[in-house]
Motif scaffolding. Structure first.
Motif, PDB file in Angstrom:
ATOM      1  N   ILE A  67      -2.565   5.603   6.397  1.00  0.00           N
ATOM      2  CA  ILE A  67      -1.894   4.640   5.516  1.00  0.00           C
ATOM      3  C   ILE A  67      -1.913   3.278   6.190  1.00  0.00           C
ATOM      4  O   ILE A  67      -1.603   3.164   7.381  1.00  0.00           O
ATOM      5  N   MET A  68      -2.297   2.268   5.429  1.00  0.00           N
ATOM      6  CA  MET A  68      -2.325   0.912   6.002  1.00  0.00           C
ATOM      7  C   MET A  68      -1.672  -0.044   5.009  1.00  0.00           C
ATOM      8  O   MET A  68      -1.690   0.192   3.802  1.00  0.00           O
ATOM      9  N   PHE A  73      -6.057  -4.445   2.889  1.00  0.00           N
ATOM     10  CA  PHE A  73      -6.997  -4.211   1.789  1.00  0.00           C
ATOM     11  C   PHE A  73      -7.203  -5.452   0.931  1.00  0.00           C
ATOM     12  O   PHE A  73      -8.153  -5.521   0.156  1.00  0.00           O
ATOM     13  N   GLU A  74      -6.276  -6.437   1.089  1.00  0.00           N
ATOM     14  CA  GLU A  74      -6.541  -7.746   0.493  1.00  0.00           C
ATOM     15  C   GLU A  74      -7.710  -8.371   1.227  1.00  0.00           C
ATOM     16  O   GLU A  74      -8.656  -8.869   0.635  1.00  0.00           O
ATOM     17  N   LEU A  79      -8.737  -4.239  -2.604  1.00  0.00           N
ATOM     18  CA  LEU A  79      -7.725  -4.412  -3.635  1.00  0.00           C
ATOM     19  C   LEU A  79      -8.345  -4.968  -4.918  1.00  0.00           C
ATOM     20  O   LEU A  79      -7.986  -4.579  -6.018  1.00  0.00           O
ATOM     21  N   ASP A  80      -9.293  -5.865  -4.737  1.00  0.00           N
ATOM     22  CA  ASP A  80      -9.925  -6.483  -5.896  1.00  0.00           C
ATOM     23  C   ASP A  80     -11.197  -5.779  -6.355  1.00  0.00           C
ATOM     24  O   ASP A  80     -11.510  -5.776  -7.536  1.00  0.00           O
ATOM     25  N   ASP A 157      10.346  -1.150  -2.505  1.00  0.00           N
ATOM     26  CA  ASP A 157       8.926  -1.415  -2.733  1.00  0.00           C
ATOM     27  C   ASP A 157       8.499  -2.752  -2.134  1.00  0.00           C
ATOM     28  O   ASP A 157       7.568  -3.386  -2.584  1.00  0.00           O
ATOM     29  N   SER A 158       9.238  -3.154  -1.081  1.00  0.00           N
ATOM     30  CA  SER A 158       8.927  -4.466  -0.512  1.00  0.00           C
ATOM     31  C   SER A 158       7.647  -4.447   0.306  1.00  0.00           C
ATOM     32  O   SER A 158       7.013  -5.466   0.489  1.00  0.00           O
ATOM     33  N   GLN A 159       7.261  -3.268   0.837  1.00  0.00           N
ATOM     34  CA  GLN A 159       6.029  -3.238   1.631  1.00  0.00           C
ATOM     35  C   GLN A 159       5.049  -2.214   1.073  1.00  0.00           C
ATOM     36  O   GLN A 159       5.023  -1.058   1.484  1.00  0.00           O
ATOM     37  N   PRO A 160       4.211  -2.650   0.132  1.00  0.00           N
ATOM     38  CA  PRO A 160       3.248  -1.700  -0.420  1.00  0.00           C
ATOM     39  C   PRO A 160       2.188  -1.322   0.615  1.00  0.00           C
ATOM     40  O   PRO A 160       1.819  -2.136   1.476  1.00  0.00           O
ATOM     41  N   GLY A 161       1.755  -0.081   0.539  1.00  0.00           N
ATOM     42  CA  GLY A 161       0.691   0.382   1.427  1.00  0.00           C
ATOM     43  C   GLY A 161      -0.302   1.194   0.607  1.00  0.00           C
ATOM     44  O   GLY A 161      -0.066   1.487  -0.574  1.00  0.00           O
TER      45      GLY A 161
END
Ligand code: ATP
Length: 591
Positions: A67-68, A73-74, A79-80, A157-161
């Motif tokens: 998990i990162m 991933f941006e 992500l895109d 949900d402040s830190q999505p991974g």
């Protein structure tokens, strides 16, 4: 007749290779459990990969989390850009990969590269239907679907991974530390074997396309200007290549050549990619992929991942379909540049010049605080704009005034106020962003291919037999040991043999249930290369020996009795001394 694939999936479940997970709850698509045999085979394949691509190549292995956090991933572009095309059936509601439906039913080979409106047109034009229920798909919207599994790190949900969609990012992100372990010397390689997760739209063909799978990846970092592979090590490796057509949209003609010639003739553009294709071909052969059903195919332009400049796949043929087993890509400096731009760390390596160089450097006065009031107090922004301009375009400083852009507005400054000067500096080297060559192997697909290519059917004593002709190096069980019948003495002797063979480091199975023929069939289906049977002859020999020892007054000797050893592929049987077994079997295992 069922295809080998269908028979294999049935055998895999029955004999403990692999089966769909969570069956007690109805199972869920795209998740498989490797049973006892499968886990052992997979472990052997991973060990063989590690021996070849980490140990023998002198690369470092790491083990990063699965998990990162989102920024990774941006930066990486996942992500895109990590999307597949989804089309939903209007009738049964099942989701499908639109590009697969097009490729499976039309002459389009590379539907992934088509823009969505065109895919929709092709679906309408060919009147393509849902593979599940047969309803027409014309008129259905095709959408992009991101394949990453998301999660939250910590409460809220402040830190999505995300679960990593490839193991590679775990290596790239740690590059600033890894380069220290390599003492800042290029080239060096880092490997990782671990799980990757992709929320595939339609998982299929059992363990070939799953939602959780194992990758074995090597990220090899090079200086693109100075580092070259030792091609002599693989120059004579024979390969079957499918370069892309000139337009790069369909497969070209097959070429049979050697790695050395393919590089010399420019068929494979990157010598590093060629080097790893050579190493990989030998390795696939060694773990049991049938080289008559193996090839390398160059990616077509639309098929290439967002990062790759050139990419070749290793492919294996299964029931008439070519399946990607591994990808070999030249990723350029894409990944490290992205992480450098998005993070605070340094993703460069210092390239020392052979001799220090004197270079001219254009500079501006770094202390221009007097400009502050004019530009909303942001003198720093002015200085950095001027510095960039001085590096790129000295001519801009030749006139009386210089024009710069700040927040979309252009400003004129008197040149004399910028403190522009050209200075000579001596430099020992420069910081460069290494390029990356990536061989990326899918372990599950390879396990499947090894089993498929090992699958055999023949007839023994008038009975049909199925067996797996697995290479001894990867076979999950190396030897089966059987007492011929349920008899205390036969069983005790067989158990002693099991203990000795296990001491010799071999994987052994003991089986005393059912008649001997059935036990052989069972091991044939598992792919066990050898079986040892303790029979009455073994006991008679022991009795005779004891009697002769007693008669001659000698102390009882170590027992020189024999057992039947049966070879899987030929079913040939031989009597061999018990005392020789551990060494003999260990030698056979080592090849
Ligand atoms: P595909 O086109 O088949 O979806 P890919 O080109 O996206 O695969 P890569 O990103 O190159 O695959 O991943 C490297 C290797 O990981 C592949 O060669 C394959 O062996 C394996 N792999 C990728 N996706 C899956 C999956 N869903 N299930 C099992 N193995 C996979």
């Amino acid at each position: 007749d069922d295809s080998i694939g269908e028979k294999l999936v049935e055998l895999a479940k029955r004999r403990g290779y692999f089966f769909q997970s969570s069956g007690a709850y109805g199972g869920v698509g795209g998740f498989y459990t490797f049973g006892p045999q499968g886990a052992a085979l997979k472990g052997n394949v991973e060990d063989a990969w590690r021996d070849r691509f980490a140990v023998a190549e002198g690369n470092m292995e790491i083990d990063a989390p699965t998990i990162m956090p989102e920024p990774v991933f941006e930066a990486s572009g996942h992500l895109d850009g990590f999307d597949d095309m989804l089309v939903e059936c209007p009738d049964c509601g099942e989701s499908h990969r639109a590009d697969h439906i097009v490729e499976d039913n039309t002459e389009y080979e590379d539907a992934e590269s088509l823009p969505i409106p065109e895919v929709e047109e092709v679906i309408a034009e060919y009147e393509l239907v849902c593979p599940n229920c047969g309803a027409g798909l014309a008129g259905q919207a095709v959408e992009t679907f991101n394949l990453m599994f998301g999660t939250n790190i910590g409460p809220g949900d402040s830190q999505p991974g995300y679960l990593r969609p490839e193991t590679a990012q775990g290596i790239f992100v740690e590059f600033p530390r890894l380069k220290e372990y390599a003492r800042n010397q290029l080239p060096f390689g880092v490997t990782q074997i671990g799980r990757a997760y992709r929320n595939e739209i339609s998982p299929r063909r059992s363990i070939i396309r799953t939602r959780e799978f194992t990758q074995a990846e090597l990220e090899f970092f090079i200086d693109p200007e100075t580092d070259e592979p030792d091609l002599s090590a693989v120059a004579d490796v024979e390969v079957r290549l499918y370069p892309a057509s000139e337009q790069n949209v369909e497969d070209g003609e097959e070429i049979r050549t050697t790695i050395g010639d393919a590089v010399a003739e420019g068929v494979i553009a990157s010598p590093w990619v060629a080097y790893f294709l050579g190493v990989a071909k030998r390795w696939y052969d060694a773990v049991g992929v049938d080289m008559d059903r193996f090839r390398f195919r160059q990616h077509l332009s639309g098929e290439r991942a967002h990062y790759a400049s050139d990419c070749w796949d290793a492919e294996g043929e299964l029931d008439g379909n070519w399946i990607e087993l591994a990808g070999f890509s030249d990723r350029g400096d894409y990944d490290l540049s992205k992480h450098a731009a998005h993070s605070e760390d340094r993703f460069t390596v210092f390239r020392q010049y052979d001799e220090p160089k004197t270079v001219e450097r254009a500079t501006v006065d770094p202390d221009m605080s007097y400009l502050g009031p004019e530009f909303g107090g942001d003198a720093q922004a002015v200085v950095s704009e001027l510095e960039t301009l001085a590096e790129r375009d000295r001519a801009a400083f030749e006139g009386d005034s210089v024009t710069i852009d700040l927040d979309g507005e252009s400003h004129e400054l008197p040149t004399e106020k910028t403190g522009f000067a050209v200075e000579e500096q001596t430099e020992a080297g420069e910081h460069i962003i290494p390029h990356v060559i990536e061989p990326s192997f899918g372990v599950d697909r390879l396990v499947y291919t090894v089993l498929h290519h090992a699958y055999r059917e023949d007839e023994v004593d008038g009975e049909d037999r199925t067996y797996l002709e697995l290479d001894p190096e990867v076979a999950p069980t190396f030897v089966g040991v059987f007492p011929l019948q349920n008899d205390d003495e036969l069983e005790a002797t067989a158990n002693d043999i099991v203990a000795d063979l296990r001491d010799a480091g071999l994987s052994v199975t003991y089986d005393d249930s059912g008649n001997i023929g059935r036990r052989y069939r069972r091991q044939d289906e598992v792919g066990t290369p050898f079986c040892v049977t303790v029979d009455y002859e073994t006991l008679e020999e022991r009795e005779a020996q004891r009697a002769s020892d007693t008669a001659s007054g000698d102390a009882p000797r170590a027992e020189a009795t024999t057992v039947t050893v049966r070879e899987r592929d030929t079913t040939a049987q031989k009597r061999l001394p018990v005392s020789d077994l551990p060494e003999l079997m260990a030698d056979l295992r080592a090849g």
